[in-house]
Design a protein around this motif. Sequence first.
Motif, mmCIF file in Angstrom:
data_model
loop_
_atom_site.group_PDB
_atom_site.id
_atom_site.type_symbol
_atom_site.label_atom_id
_atom_site.label_comp_id
_atom_site.label_asym_id
_atom_site.label_seq_id
_atom_site.Cartn_x
_atom_site.Cartn_y
_atom_site.Cartn_z
ATOM 1 N N ARG A 106 -73.513 -25.782 14.692
ATOM 2 C CA ARG A 106 -72.690 -25.265 13.728
ATOM 3 C C ARG A 106 -71.575 -26.235 13.706
ATOM 4 O O ARG A 106 -71.044 -26.957 14.423
ATOM 5 N N SER A 131 -64.792 -18.184 18.410
ATOM 6 C CA SER A 131 -65.679 -19.033 17.631
ATOM 7 C C SER A 131 -66.900 -19.616 18.245
ATOM 8 O O SER A 131 -67.559 -20.351 17.659
ATOM 9 N N SER A 170 -60.492 -23.525 2.790
ATOM 10 C CA SER A 170 -61.474 -24.270 2.862
ATOM 11 C C SER A 170 -62.225 -23.934 4.030
ATOM 12 O O SER A 170 -63.468 -24.300 4.315
ATOM 13 N N SER A 201 -64.476 -21.293 6.674
ATOM 14 C CA SER A 201 -65.596 -20.390 6.625
ATOM 15 C C SER A 201 -65.023 -18.858 6.606
ATOM 16 O O SER A 201 -63.805 -18.790 7.286
ATOM 17 N N GLU A 202 -65.581 -17.746 6.033
ATOM 18 C CA GLU A 202 -65.132 -16.396 6.214
ATOM 19 C C GLU A 202 -64.925 -16.035 7.565
ATOM 20 O O GLU A 202 -64.151 -15.226 7.995
ATOM 21 N N GLU A 203 -65.972 -16.591 8.330
ATOM 22 C CA GLU A 203 -65.841 -16.219 9.923
ATOM 23 C C GLU A 203 -64.765 -16.739 10.560
ATOM 24 O O GLU A 203 -64.040 -16.199 11.394
ATOM 25 N N HIS A 204 -64.499 -18.051 10.155
ATOM 26 C CA HIS A 204 -63.195 -18.789 10.944
ATOM 27 C C HIS A 204 -61.780 -17.879 10.400
ATOM 28 O O HIS A 204 -61.147 -17.749 11.176
ATOM 29 N N LYS A 205 -61.827 -17.794 9.169
ATOM 30 C CA LYS A 205 -60.697 -17.012 8.701
ATOM 31 C C LYS A 205 -60.431 -15.518 9.356
ATOM 32 O O LYS A 205 -59.334 -15.443 9.838
#
Length: 364
Positions: A38, A71, A264, A266-270
Amino acid sequence: MKRRDFVKGAIAATAAIGFSGCTREMIEGKKNVNISRRKKVKLKLATSWPANFPIMGTGVDRFAEKVKAMSGGSLEIKVYPKNILVPALAVFDATSSGQIDAFHSGPYYWKGKNPAFALFSGLPLGMVASELSCWMNYGGGYDLWRELYAKFNLYPFVGGNTGVQMGGWFRKPIESLADLHGLKMRIPGLGGEVMAKLGVNPILLPAGEIYTSLERGTIDATEWVGPALDIRMGFYKVARYYYTGWHEPGSILELTFNKARFESLSEEHKAILHYAAEAMTAEMYHEFMHENAIALEKLKEVQVDIRDFPPEIIEAAKTALAQVVEEQSGESSDFKRVFESMERYYRTIKPWSDISEAKYLAIR
């Protein structure tokens, strides 16, 4: 047996053998490969606090650790204490310009950029931490904050709350409104503007100069935060009188990102940043409550004189606050909008606060 049935049976048997040979270790190995492949993201976050600064600084360090763990190591935040990458009060501009990715500080430091920003830290004699959190999440506070910060390419989160702050340390007792006239006091933000209306001369000083100024009589009084942090500053050694607070009933701290950089991700990181920020906010508030309780007992041991301000000062402060709000609202439409939003929500939540926690605390 027909040839077609034989082929189907052979395929099924092969599949069964394949799955039976896929051990847990192999499955876990595949997961780890996916995580390692990833794309890793690294963010630079600067704070307005010194390295290892209790609660506020250490809370940000724990936030970064949580983000990395949640994460699976794909999102890392490098925390830089004040003056390492940028000066303590330059973090707003550095994040806005993209020099760094994020910062941790307090919204009232940026009132020079927009008077309304001071309100996102809270209002003197206004809502406490729990009420402010409700306003942010359900009363439109976040919408206003993010709208106004977007003009500076910033995207804010609540990043902690100090809870009710103490009213300050005084070298001499304050027994009447007249005792405030001409008093030199280190006090920032809207609280300082209210105090100015009461005859105080507000002075801004960096943390490293406050104790010496108080000791030498350059200033007569100072506010800081509460027992947990105040006792570390040693104010009790040079100012015996410690007053309960009204000027910062629940000061919000902020965790703010460069807007373009945040979008910028990813939705996962947000999502990880969102929930890690909420966890930090809760932990920081609870840690303040816990550490303040312990430090208060230590202050009693050194015979600090803890007092309430006289009623006439509190009433005068309420009048002065109304004047400050009227003046600021006349000069800034943003200030007016944010204040009116806070006031509407205050009227909504106050009746419940009054018959729930306030009544209980009065009778317990």
